[in-house]
Design a protein around this motif. Structure first.
Motif, PDB file in Angstrom:
ATOM      1  N   LYS A   1       0.818  -1.220   0.044  1.00  0.00           N
ATOM      2  CA  LYS A   1       0.097  -0.030   0.148  1.00  0.00           C
ATOM      3  C   LYS A   1       0.748   1.125  -0.047  1.00  0.00           C
ATOM      4  O   LYS A   1       0.374   2.380  -0.735  1.00  0.00           O
ATOM      5  CB  LYS A   1      -0.980   0.164   1.189  1.00  0.00           C
TER       6      LYS A   1
ATOM      7  N   ASP B   1       0.153  -7.717  13.348  1.00  0.00           N
ATOM      8  CA  ASP B   1      -1.180  -7.853  12.685  1.00  0.00           C
ATOM      9  C   ASP B   1      -1.833  -9.056  12.551  1.00  0.00           C
ATOM     10  O   ASP B   1      -1.206 -10.234  12.353  1.00  0.00           O
ATOM     11  CB  ASP B   1      -1.008  -7.214  11.218  1.00  0.00           C
TER      12      ASP B   1
ATOM     13  N   THR C   1     -12.810 -10.569   6.101  1.00  0.00           N
ATOM     14  CA  THR C   1     -11.670 -10.470   5.406  1.00  0.00           C
ATOM     15  C   THR C   1     -12.232  -9.680   3.782  1.00  0.00           C
ATOM     16  O   THR C   1     -13.091 -10.655   3.235  1.00  0.00           O
ATOM     17  CB  THR C   1     -11.056 -11.745   5.050  1.00  0.00           C
TER      18      THR C   1
ATOM     19  N   ASP D   1      -5.628  -4.722  -2.809  1.00  0.00           N
ATOM     20  CA  ASP D   1      -5.978  -4.158  -1.484  1.00  0.00           C
ATOM     21  C   ASP D   1      -6.555  -5.192  -0.644  1.00  0.00           C
ATOM     22  O   ASP D   1      -7.236  -6.062  -1.351  1.00  0.00           O
ATOM     23  CB  ASP D   1      -6.714  -2.935  -1.354  1.00  0.00           C
ATOM     24  N   LYS D   2      -6.570  -4.986   0.655  1.00  0.00           N
ATOM     25  CA  LYS D   2      -7.225  -5.944   1.363  1.00  0.00           C
ATOM     26  C   LYS D   2      -7.355  -5.427   3.069  1.00  0.00           C
ATOM     27  O   LYS D   2      -6.572  -4.472   3.189  1.00  0.00           O
ATOM     28  CB  LYS D   2      -6.244  -7.169   1.697  1.00  0.00           C
ATOM     29  N   TYR D   3      -8.202  -5.714   3.655  1.00  0.00           N
ATOM     30  CA  TYR D   3      -8.785  -5.082   4.919  1.00  0.00           C
ATOM     31  C   TYR D   3      -9.231  -6.310   5.617  1.00  0.00           C
ATOM     32  O   TYR D   3      -9.881  -7.126   5.147  1.00  0.00           O
ATOM     33  CB  TYR D   3     -10.069  -4.072   4.805  1.00  0.00           C
TER      34      TYR D   3
ATOM     35  N   LEU E   1     -13.099  -5.158   9.215  1.00  0.00           N
ATOM     36  CA  LEU E   1     -13.584  -3.934   8.993  1.00  0.00           C
ATOM     37  C   LEU E   1     -15.054  -3.763   9.297  1.00  0.00           C
ATOM     38  O   LEU E   1     -15.900  -4.421   8.773  1.00  0.00           O
ATOM     39  CB  LEU E   1     -13.676  -3.670   7.398  1.00  0.00           C
TER      40      LEU E   1
ATOM     41  N   ASN F   1     -15.868   3.624   6.594  1.00  0.00           N
ATOM     42  CA  ASN F   1     -15.224   2.381   5.948  1.00  0.00           C
ATOM     43  C   ASN F   1     -16.077   2.219   4.564  1.00  0.00           C
ATOM     44  O   ASN F   1     -15.457   1.587   3.528  1.00  0.00           O
ATOM     45  CB  ASN F   1     -15.372   1.158   6.693  1.00  0.00           C
TER      46      ASN F   1
ATOM     47  N   LEU G   1     -14.248   4.416   2.312  1.00  0.00           N
ATOM     48  CA  LEU G   1     -12.934   3.739   2.219  1.00  0.00           C
ATOM     49  C   LEU G   1     -12.996   2.645   1.024  1.00  0.00           C
ATOM     50  O   LEU G   1     -12.043   2.867   0.152  1.00  0.00           O
ATOM     51  CB  LEU G   1     -12.545   2.958   3.436  1.00  0.00           C
ATOM     52  N   ILE G   2     -13.897   1.899   0.948  1.00  0.00           N
ATOM     53  CA  ILE G   2     -14.022   0.957   0.114  1.00  0.00           C
ATOM     54  C   ILE G   2     -14.153   1.699  -1.408  1.00  0.00           C
ATOM     55  O   ILE G   2     -13.438   1.285  -2.376  1.00  0.00           O
ATOM     56  CB  ILE G   2     -15.185  -0.230   0.122  1.00  0.00           C
TER      57      ILE G   2
ATOM     58  N   THR H   1     -10.839   3.013  -2.358  1.00  0.00           N
ATOM     59  CA  THR H   1      -9.763   1.948  -2.799  1.00  0.00           C
ATOM     60  C   THR H   1      -9.998   1.540  -4.387  1.00  0.00           C
ATOM     61  O   THR H   1      -9.155   1.586  -5.194  1.00  0.00           O
ATOM     62  CB  THR H   1     -10.013   0.835  -1.772  1.00  0.00           C
TER      63      THR H   1
END
Length: 403
Positions: free
Chosen positions: A86, A226, A357, A368-370, A373, A379, A382-383, A386
């Motif tokens: 990132k 993490d 996930t 990308d990965k979260y 969430l 958020n 945020l998606i 992204t």
């Protein structure tokens, strides 16, 4: 008395020598460990030639002779990120070399003698402040009378790593690649090893992001606490076969990335600890985002709760939720568990104990990965952001038709 004194003197000298020998051996071991420290990347045959003829000033874009002399123009472009996938990197030099239209590393009068084995189609880029690089060259041809697929060699030199390391890139539309992958495996050094072509008139374009250190042996990393779930950014989203309980492919076992991998995809995994109030909020939002973006986004909910699994019960449960929320485009799917090998859900490496996930891919590669969430307005934004920032410069172009 003299015998006693001589004996004591002998014991003293023996202890002294033993102590010295022990010190010397210890120092020798320390020195040996220092001198045999492993190179990052496990070695690279030919990578050292990146320093032969290297210009003092290196730009973020390089044009090789292949761009004007080759049969098929190729643009290889993308961003270079740190290991998290990132954060844009800086001060990284990438050296490349590849074959010509005849599958040879042919040279010319300007090719340095020390670099003859790399030929004339070689060059350097140094990423800009945002991590961008662009190489304009020709598409390489496979070696004559060989079964090695078309490929481009990269040598990566980071400012804080003492040696360079390699990353080889192959083309997914090359018929030789599949057998090569079966024989040697898929290494994905510094990101996926696959280049996926889109077309701009007669120019082929391959967007390829580089993730420094990804799948590079002995790469120095900082230990992080993490929570781990899902594959890494820069790797390919694998194919797997969930049961579709609701959505466009209801009643099938359609592979998400296989059928809808061209543009953006979101795979929303939930495992053994579902919170249905939060799940429903996410389903509404992802469905709405899919409607807005139309063909450019496919979203999937994958339920992998291994507790009290029953196929018919899961199918009925998800179908009921889809109807309740009046979902239009998102697919509600399930697998027996995230460790299931029959559906190949295990390839996703999802941690079933986390809340969720989110894997976001573009053209089959994870961008990308979260993890964990929460369904908040922040958020949701945020998606959406992204998806916008990971489009790249050639998102709307078509890919060539190939099997």
């Amino acid at each position: 008395m003299n015998r006693i004194m001589n004996f004591l003197l002998f014991i003293f000298l023996l202890q002294f020598l033993t102590s010295c020998n022990g010190q010397t051996k210890s120092n020798a071991v320390t020195q040996q460990n220092t001198t045999t420290q492993k190179s990052v990347g496990g070695g690279c045959e030919g990578c050292e030639l990146m320093y032969v003829g290297m210009p003092k000033q290196i730009l973020s874009e390089h044009i090789s002779l292949g761009w004007t002399e080759g049969k098929q123009k190729l643009i290889l472009t993308g961003k270079v990120f740190q290991l998290d996938g990132k954060t844009p990197a800086s001060d990284v030099i990438i050296y490349y070399w590849h074959t010509d239209d005849n599958g040879l590393y042919s040279s010319n009068a300007e090719t340095p003698k020390q670099a003859m084995e790399h030929g004339k189609l070689r060059g350097w880029v140094k990423i800009d402040k945002s991590g961008n690089y662009t190489i304009k060259t020709s598409r390489p041809t496979a070696y004559p009378n060989d079964n090695i697929p078309q490929h481009i060699h990269l040598s990566v030199k980071e400012p804080d790593i003492s040696n360079e390391y390699y990353a080889d890139l192959y083309f997914d539309d090359d018929p030789l690649y599949l057998n090569h992958k079966k024989k040697y495996g898929k290494l994905d050094r510094a990101g996926t090893e696959i280049l996926r072509i889109v077309l701009d008139s007669n120019i082929q374009i391959a967007e390829h992001n580089i993730v420094l250190g990804l799948n590079i042996p002995d790469y120095p990393t900082k230990n992080k606490a993490d929570i781990q779930s899902g594959l890494k950014i820069g790797e390919d989203q694998p194919s797997f076969m969930p049961f579709h309980a609701f959505g466009p492919d209801k009643g099938t076992r359609t592979c998400p990335v296989c059928k809808y991998g061209r543009y953006h995809g979101i795979v929303y995994f939930v495992g053994d600890n579902p919170n249905w109030d939060e799940i429903k909020k996410w389903l509404r939002q992802l469905d709405n985002e899919s409607v807005i973006r139309e063909k450019y986004l496919k979203a999937y909910f994958v339920y992998g709760n291994s507790k009290n699994y029953n196929k018919q019960t899961r199918q009925t449960e998800l179908e009921k939720i889809g109807k309740e929320l009046r979902l239009q485009k998102i697919a509600l799917t399930f697998v027996p568990s995230f460790a299931d090998t029959e559906s190949e859900a295990n390839l996703n490496k999802v941690n079933a104990s986390v809340e969720n996930t989110f894997i976001i891919y573009r053209h089959r590669t994870i961008v990308d990965k979260y993890v964990n969430l929460k369904p908040t307005e922040q958020n949701f934004k945020l998606i959406a952001e992204t998806l916008d920032k990971t489009k790249g410069n050639y998102f709307d172009l078509n890919e060539p038709k190939h099997e």
